[in-house]
Motif scaffolding. Structure first.
Motif, PDB file in Angstrom:
ATOM      1  N   ILE A  96       0.859  -1.188   0.000  1.00 14.60           N
ATOM      2  CA  ILE A  96       0.000   0.000   0.000  1.00 14.60           C
ATOM      3  C   ILE A  96       0.891   1.233   0.000  1.00 14.60           C
ATOM      4  O   ILE A  96       1.715   1.397   0.894  1.00 14.60           O
ATOM      5  CB  ILE A  96      -0.910   0.016   1.239  1.00 14.60           C
ATOM      6  CG1 ILE A  96      -1.916  -1.125   1.156  1.00 14.60           C
ATOM      7  CG2 ILE A  96      -1.629   1.352   1.365  1.00 14.60           C
ATOM      8  CD1 ILE A  96      -2.843  -1.215   2.334  1.00 14.60           C
ATOM      9  N   PRO A  97       0.781   2.076  -1.027  1.00 12.54           N
ATOM     10  CA  PRO A  97       1.674   3.242  -1.064  1.00 12.54           C
ATOM     11  C   PRO A  97       1.370   4.163   0.100  1.00 12.54           C
ATOM     12  O   PRO A  97       0.220   4.523   0.334  1.00 12.54           O
ATOM     13  CB  PRO A  97       1.350   3.900  -2.407  1.00 12.54           C
ATOM     14  CG  PRO A  97       0.078   3.317  -2.867  1.00 12.54           C
ATOM     15  CD  PRO A  97      -0.124   2.021  -2.174  1.00 12.54           C
ATOM     16  N   SER A  98       2.426   4.547   0.842  1.00 12.00           N
ATOM     17  CA  SER A  98       2.192   5.328   2.054  1.00 12.00           C
ATOM     18  C   SER A  98       1.563   6.684   1.745  1.00 12.00           C
ATOM     19  O   SER A  98       0.870   7.241   2.586  1.00 12.00           O
ATOM     20  CB  SER A  98       3.508   5.516   2.798  1.00 12.00           C
ATOM     21  OG  SER A  98       4.475   5.975   1.909  1.00 12.00           O
ATOM     22  N   VAL A  99       1.796   7.185   0.518  1.00  4.43           N
ATOM     23  CA  VAL A  99       1.217   8.493   0.203  1.00  4.43           C
ATOM     24  C   VAL A  99      -0.304   8.426   0.121  1.00  4.43           C
ATOM     25  O   VAL A  99      -0.969   9.459   0.179  1.00  4.43           O
ATOM     26  CB  VAL A  99       1.768   9.071  -1.119  1.00  4.43           C
ATOM     27  CG1 VAL A  99       3.183   9.512  -0.942  1.00  4.43           C
ATOM     28  CG2 VAL A  99       1.641   8.082  -2.234  1.00  4.43           C
ATOM     29  N   ALA A 100      -0.855   7.198  -0.007  1.00  7.21           N
ATOM     30  CA  ALA A 100      -2.308   7.079   0.012  1.00  7.21           C
ATOM     31  C   ALA A 100      -2.864   7.551   1.342  1.00  7.21           C
ATOM     32  O   ALA A 100      -4.019   7.949   1.437  1.00  7.21           O
ATOM     33  CB  ALA A 100      -2.723   5.624  -0.243  1.00  7.21           C
ATOM     34  N   ILE A 102      -1.929  10.194   2.928  1.00  5.77           N
ATOM     35  CA  ILE A 102      -1.780  11.641   3.131  1.00  5.77           C
ATOM     36  C   ILE A 102      -3.106  12.327   3.490  1.00  5.77           C
ATOM     37  O   ILE A 102      -3.168  13.030   4.496  1.00  5.77           O
ATOM     38  CB  ILE A 102      -1.104  12.302   1.906  1.00  5.77           C
ATOM     39  CG1 ILE A 102       0.375  11.932   1.881  1.00  5.77           C
ATOM     40  CG2 ILE A 102      -1.263  13.819   1.942  1.00  5.77           C
ATOM     41  CD1 ILE A 102       1.143  12.533   0.745  1.00  5.77           C
ATOM     42  N   PRO A 103      -4.186  12.111   2.700  1.00  3.89           N
ATOM     43  CA  PRO A 103      -5.425  12.813   3.051  1.00  3.89           C
ATOM     44  C   PRO A 103      -5.911  12.453   4.453  1.00  3.89           C
ATOM     45  O   PRO A 103      -6.357  13.331   5.203  1.00  3.89           O
ATOM     46  CB  PRO A 103      -6.425  12.331   2.001  1.00  3.89           C
ATOM     47  CG  PRO A 103      -5.677  11.594   0.987  1.00  3.89           C
ATOM     48  CD  PRO A 103      -4.328  11.290   1.493  1.00  3.89           C
ATOM     49  N   LEU A 104      -5.767  11.186   4.787  1.00  2.00           N
ATOM     50  CA  LEU A 104      -6.176  10.707   6.104  1.00  2.00           C
ATOM     51  C   LEU A 104      -5.360  11.391   7.202  1.00  2.00           C
ATOM     52  O   LEU A 104      -5.906  11.869   8.196  1.00  2.00           O
ATOM     53  CB  LEU A 104      -5.904   9.205   6.140  1.00  2.00           C
ATOM     54  CG  LEU A 104      -6.821   8.354   6.966  1.00  2.00           C
ATOM     55  CD1 LEU A 104      -8.215   8.479   6.419  1.00  2.00           C
ATOM     56  CD2 LEU A 104      -6.359   6.911   6.880  1.00  2.00           C
TER      57      LEU A 104
END
Lengths: 249, 250
Positions: A96-100, A102-104
């Motif tokens: 799972i890309p960690s940048v996913a 970011i919004p969270l």
């Protein structure tokens, strides 16, 4: 010697390309102007504050990831049932890309350091965990049986058998995590706006300070080189006894 | 029994999330049910063609260019020690620059269109491929190289690329996860469409279930690409894995 020549050639190219009009100077300022901007930056306190912020976020994140990764890896790796049960989950969560996140992270923690730390820890934790798991699985069966017949206590077994076997893997994991953590620290600062070098780059970009932006990018690159060199020499020192570090004669 | 062990923990986690979040009144942590409904409403429709597929296409284009560039340059650098010594410090530096800081630079050069995003992906993905190819090419067995020279086997195509392929695949795997990250970041920083852009829009508009569904989708894409990569790797490196397994048995 050749390396110096190559580096000099690279700088000369950066200087010449915009001066000769091969690249518009508005996009790529000559190397001398980037250096001048860097000289300007280091005279200001804000630069040093940003650098310190970046280093702090990076170090906190890395420390948490390493401690959790090593502890979880040792525990999961030593208990076969846990290993079987968790392997599919690890394989699923790891890519799972960690940048996913970011919004969270922004919603839950705003733009403070915690938001960026979440990214840093998530990304670097898996690097350590997976390597420790490989390491614990690599224990020599004969040595394990020997430890068994000698009736070593679980603690003795961990300290004298599992730990030395897993150490080279763990160190590799930490080395990978170190550069991943730096990348994610600067990413978080750039995108989320956590104080640090990444945020300074974003500010320089939006205010059109092109040479300053390049100067800060150069600083992040130098930081990356320094981190790589430091981890590599640390690895050599820590694993001096290990066969992989022996010099052939 | 084995299948049970594989799905046991994910099932427990999923069920735990479902149950614990079921009655959630927390605005930021909606029930999983709401998120899944939002997932279907948000992504099964025009958004696939408008946001998801263009993002993946940019990733594919950038990744392909990085593979070709990285392997080609890596073979040249790996086969010529003089070239390698000359460019090594510069490569070390360029590799150490965190790829996301290239986004603001490339916005200057290429605007905020597709070209910028593809360039960001190329410039981040190329380093692990390049450096691993160099290492793989350097490590080609000397006896093998001499034998191939004697029998006039075309060196690069039949021998070097084959011998270096396990290393190249390692680099390609690292590059893929960097590529996914850069795909998202390039769209978060400046864009008018794309997955990263949409998810950030949801977050700024406080469309919380939609945002969670976006995070979920990004995660699933990461997992799917990693699985796809493993499939490709297994067929490309079948000979290598077989060789390793045989060596282990001795």
């Amino acid at each position: 010697m050749r390396g110096l020549l190559g580096a000099a050639g690279f700088v000369a190219l950066l200087e010449a390309a915009p001066r000769l009009g091969l690249v518009p100077a508005a996009y790529l300022p000559p190397a001398s102007r980037i250096a001048a901007a860097l000289g300007e930056e280091v005279r200001h306190g804000t630069f040093w504050v940003a650098l310190l912020d970046t280093l702090q976020t990076w170090a906190y994140g890395l420390a948490v990831a390493v401690v959790c990764g090593v502890a979880a890896g040792m525990l999961i790796g030593s208990v076969p049932l846990l290993r079987v049960l968790t392997s599919s989950t690890v394989e699923f969560l790891r890519p799972i890309p960690s940048v996913a996140l970011i919004p969270l992270a922004v919603l839950l923690y705003g733009t403070g350091r915690t938001a960026t730390l979440l990214l840093v820890v998530y990304a670097s934790f898996w690097q350590v965990l997976v390597q420790v798991l490989h390491g614990v699985a690599d224990v020599d069966p004969v040595a394990r049986d020997t430890a068994h017949s000698l009736r070593l206590s679980p603690w003795q077994r961990l300290r004298t058998l599992v730990w030395p076997t897993a150490l080279p893997y763990t160190v590799t994991g930490i080395r990978l995590a170190t550069s991943v953590a730096l990348i994610l620290t600067i990413t978080g600062e750039l995108i989320i706006g956590t104080p640090g070098l990444g945020k300074e780059i974003a500010v320089a970009q939006s205010s059109g300070a092109v040479p300053a932006m390049y100067a800060l990018v150069v600083v992040t690159g130098l930081l990356g080189v320094a981190v790589n060199l430091a981890t590599r020499s640390g690895e050599r020192r820590l694993l001096r006894w290990h066969p992989s570090q022996r010099v052939a004669v | 029994m084995k299948a049970l062990k594989v799905i046991a923990l994910p099932a427990v986690l999923f069920a735990g999330w479902w149950v614990l979040s079921a009655g959630s009144k927390d605005f930021y942590r909606p029930p999983l049910r709401t998120i899944l409904v939002a997932f279907a409403d948000t992504w099964f429709g025009a958004r696939i063609a408008d946001d998801v597929l263009p993002s993946l296409a940019r990733l594919g284009a950038g990744y392909a260019v990085a593979l070709v560039l990285g392997i080609a340059a890596g073979v040249v650098i790996g086969r010529h020690p003089a070239v390698r010594e000359t460019v090594e410090p510069v490569l070390e530096f360029l590799r150490a620059v965190p790829p996301p800081v290239l986004v603001p630079i490339l916005i200057l050069v290429a605007g905020i269109g597709d070209l910028m995003k593809v360039l960001v992906i190329v410039s981040g993905c190329v380093w692990p491929i390049l450096l691993n190819t160099v290492e793989g090419v350097r490590a080609v067995d000397g006896v093998l190289a001499d034998t191939c020279a004697v029998y006039r086997v075309p060196p690069v195509r039949r021998m070097v690329l084959r011998a270096a392929s396990p290393q190249i695949v390692t680099g390609a795997r690292q590059a893929l996860s960097i590529g996914v990250i850069l795909m998202v970041i390039s769209e978060m920083f400046a864009a008018r469409s794309g997955l990263g852009f949409t998810v950030v829009q949801f977050q700024r508009g406080f469309q919380i279930p939609e945002m969670w569904s976006g995070v979920l989708l990004l995660g699933l894409i990461g997992v799917a690409l990693a699985a796809l990569f493993r499939l490709v790797e297994r067929s490309v490196l079948r000979w290598y894995h077989g060789q390793r397994a045989a060596e282990k048995q001795h």
